[in-house]
Write an enzyme that holds these catalytic residues in place. Structure first.
Site, PDB file in Angstrom:
ATOM      1  N   CYS A   4       0.847  -1.206   0.000  1.00  9.56           N
ATOM      2  CA  CYS A   4       0.000   0.000   0.000  1.00  9.56           C
ATOM      3  C   CYS A   4       0.880   1.254   0.000  1.00  9.56           C
ATOM      4  O   CYS A   4       1.718   1.441   0.893  1.00  9.56           O
ATOM      5  CB  CYS A   4      -0.914  -0.009   1.228  1.00  9.56           C
ATOM      6  SG  CYS A   4      -1.754   1.561   1.490  1.00  9.56           S
ATOM      7  N   CYS A   7       0.626   3.388   3.181  1.00 10.22           N
ATOM      8  CA  CYS A   7       1.356   2.770   4.298  1.00 10.22           C
ATOM      9  C   CYS A   7       2.849   3.080   4.166  1.00 10.22           C
ATOM     10  O   CYS A   7       3.510   3.417   5.152  1.00 10.22           O
ATOM     11  CB  CYS A   7       1.157   1.255   4.310  1.00 10.22           C
ATOM     12  SG  CYS A   7      -0.451   0.717   4.926  1.00 10.22           S
ATOM     13  N   ASP A  30      -0.878  16.412  -1.843  1.00  5.64           N
ATOM     14  CA  ASP A  30      -1.276  15.511  -2.929  1.00  5.64           C
ATOM     15  C   ASP A  30      -0.326  15.726  -4.111  1.00  5.64           C
ATOM     16  O   ASP A  30      -0.008  16.861  -4.471  1.00  5.64           O
ATOM     17  CB  ASP A  30      -2.719  15.789  -3.347  1.00  5.64           C
ATOM     18  CG  ASP A  30      -3.298  14.659  -4.187  1.00  5.64           C
ATOM     19  OD1 ASP A  30      -4.231  13.974  -3.708  1.00  5.64           O
ATOM     20  OD2 ASP A  30      -2.811  14.444  -5.318  1.00  5.64           O
ATOM     21  N   HIS A  46      -3.411   0.986   8.559  1.00  4.26           N
ATOM     22  CA  HIS A  46      -4.182   0.787   7.322  1.00  4.26           C
ATOM     23  C   HIS A  46      -5.659   0.503   7.611  1.00  4.26           C
ATOM     24  O   HIS A  46      -5.993  -0.472   8.288  1.00  4.26           O
ATOM     25  CB  HIS A  46      -3.601  -0.389   6.522  1.00  4.26           C
ATOM     26  CG  HIS A  46      -4.240  -0.542   5.183  1.00  4.26           C
ATOM     27  ND1 HIS A  46      -3.747   0.057   4.052  1.00  4.26           N
ATOM     28  CD2 HIS A  46      -5.369  -1.192   4.805  1.00  4.26           C
ATOM     29  CE1 HIS A  46      -4.532  -0.225   3.025  1.00  4.26           C
ATOM     30  NE2 HIS A  46      -5.518  -0.993   3.456  1.00  4.26           N
ATOM     31  N   ASN A  85     -13.304   9.960  -0.679  1.00  8.15           N
ATOM     32  CA  ASN A  85     -13.899   9.101  -1.695  1.00  8.15           C
ATOM     33  C   ASN A  85     -13.893   7.672  -1.177  1.00  8.15           C
ATOM     34  O   ASN A  85     -12.875   7.200  -0.653  1.00  8.15           O
ATOM     35  CB  ASN A  85     -13.107   9.204  -2.996  1.00  8.15           C
ATOM     36  CG  ASN A  85     -13.200  10.597  -3.592  1.00  8.15           C
ATOM     37  OD1 ASN A  85     -14.287  11.145  -3.725  1.00  8.15           O
ATOM     38  ND2 ASN A  85     -12.063  11.179  -3.932  1.00  8.15           N
ATOM     39  N   GLY A  91     -14.834   6.711  -7.119  1.00  8.73           N
ATOM     40  CA  GLY A  91     -13.529   6.818  -7.776  1.00  8.73           C
ATOM     41  C   GLY A  91     -12.358   6.742  -6.821  1.00  8.73           C
ATOM     42  O   GLY A  91     -11.282   7.283  -7.107  1.00  8.73           O
ATOM     43  N   HIS A  96      -6.569   3.101   0.969  1.00  6.89           N
ATOM     44  CA  HIS A  96      -6.123   3.352   2.353  1.00  6.89           C
ATOM     45  C   HIS A  96      -6.828   4.652   2.715  1.00  6.89           C
ATOM     46  O   HIS A  96      -6.627   5.682   2.046  1.00  6.89           O
ATOM     47  CB  HIS A  96      -4.592   3.499   2.380  1.00  6.89           C
ATOM     48  CG  HIS A  96      -3.989   3.782   3.728  1.00  6.89           C
ATOM     49  ND1 HIS A  96      -2.895   3.104   4.223  1.00  6.89           N
ATOM     50  CD2 HIS A  96      -4.307   4.718   4.668  1.00  6.89           C
ATOM     51  CE1 HIS A  96      -2.568   3.596   5.413  1.00  6.89           C
ATOM     52  NE2 HIS A  96      -3.415   4.594   5.711  1.00  6.89           N
ATOM     53  N   HIS A  98      -8.299   8.065   3.504  1.00 10.16           N
ATOM     54  CA  HIS A  98      -7.671   9.396   3.520  1.00 10.16           C
ATOM     55  C   HIS A  98      -8.741  10.447   3.330  1.00 10.16           C
ATOM     56  O   HIS A  98      -9.766  10.208   2.683  1.00 10.16           O
ATOM     57  CB  HIS A  98      -6.595   9.518   2.445  1.00 10.16           C
ATOM     58  CG  HIS A  98      -7.057   9.161   1.065  1.00 10.16           C
ATOM     59  ND1 HIS A  98      -7.202   7.853   0.657  1.00 10.16           N
ATOM     60  CD2 HIS A  98      -7.436   9.931   0.013  1.00 10.16           C
ATOM     61  CE1 HIS A  98      -7.629   7.830  -0.589  1.00 10.16           C
ATOM     62  NE2 HIS A  98      -7.795   9.081  -1.013  1.00 10.16           N
ATOM     63  N   HIS A 100      -9.208  14.256   1.812  1.00  7.10           N
ATOM     64  CA  HIS A 100      -8.642  15.347   1.031  1.00  7.10           C
ATOM     65  C   HIS A 100      -9.019  16.675   1.699  1.00  7.10           C
ATOM     66  O   HIS A 100     -10.200  16.894   2.006  1.00  7.10           O
ATOM     67  CB  HIS A 100      -9.243  15.390  -0.381  1.00  7.10           C
ATOM     68  CG  HIS A 100      -8.976  14.192  -1.230  1.00  7.10           C
ATOM     69  ND1 HIS A 100      -8.099  14.213  -2.292  1.00  7.10           N
ATOM     70  CD2 HIS A 100      -9.481  12.934  -1.199  1.00  7.10           C
ATOM     71  CE1 HIS A 100      -8.086  13.032  -2.878  1.00  7.10           C
ATOM     72  NE2 HIS A 100      -8.921  12.228  -2.238  1.00  7.10           N
TER      73      HIS A 100
END
Ligand code: AMP
Length: 116
Positions: A4, A7, A30, A46, A85, A91, A96, A98, A100
């Site tokens: 991952c 990770c 990003d 994770h 998401n 999408g 893992h 997250h 945004h």
């Protein structure tokens, strides 16, 4: 999870533009920013997504990271958007969990920004 990418970023195996770190969470820029400020807040452990039995203390640490990072960029004064998401229809491309953080310009209220 050994394969991952988040990770690997969280444990320092892959270098990144880190903007925040504590015991439970990292936040980094990003690689493909959609807005002038585009930061990802990521738990060190994770979890596949937001509904993968994420402990309350991890969710609280992520909220704290959002608070610190948005103040770091002055977004507390202008506003910002948080998106997570989840799954194929949204999408999600990195499996893992997250969040945004998007900001630094006026965001379209009609657009699902955080997705291309
Ligand atoms: P999502 O599509 O919601 O799963 O978001 C995954 C995000 O991770 C995308 O916005 C990618 O640009 C970003 N991303 C993928 N690999 C990296 C990386 N190595 N460093 C920083 N961001 C990344």
């Amino acid at each position: 999870m050994s394969d991952c990418i988040f990770c690997k970023i969280a444990n320092g195996e892959i270098p990144t533009d880190m903007v925040y770190e504590d015991d439970l969470v990292v936040a980094f820029k990003d690689v493909n920013p959609l807005t002038p400020v585009h930061v990802l807040v990521v738990p060190k452990k994770h979890y596949a997504n937001i509904v993968d039995n994420v402990p309350a203390e991890v969710l609280a640490a992520m909220a704290h990271a959002i608070d610190v990072v948005t103040k770091q960029y002055g977004l507390d004064k202008t506003g910002f958007r948080c998106i997570t998401n989840t799954g194929d229809d949204a999408g999600q491309s990195v499996h893992h969990f997250h969040i945004h953080i998007l900001g630094g310009r006026k965001l379209d209220p009609e657009a699902g920004e955080g997705k291309k």
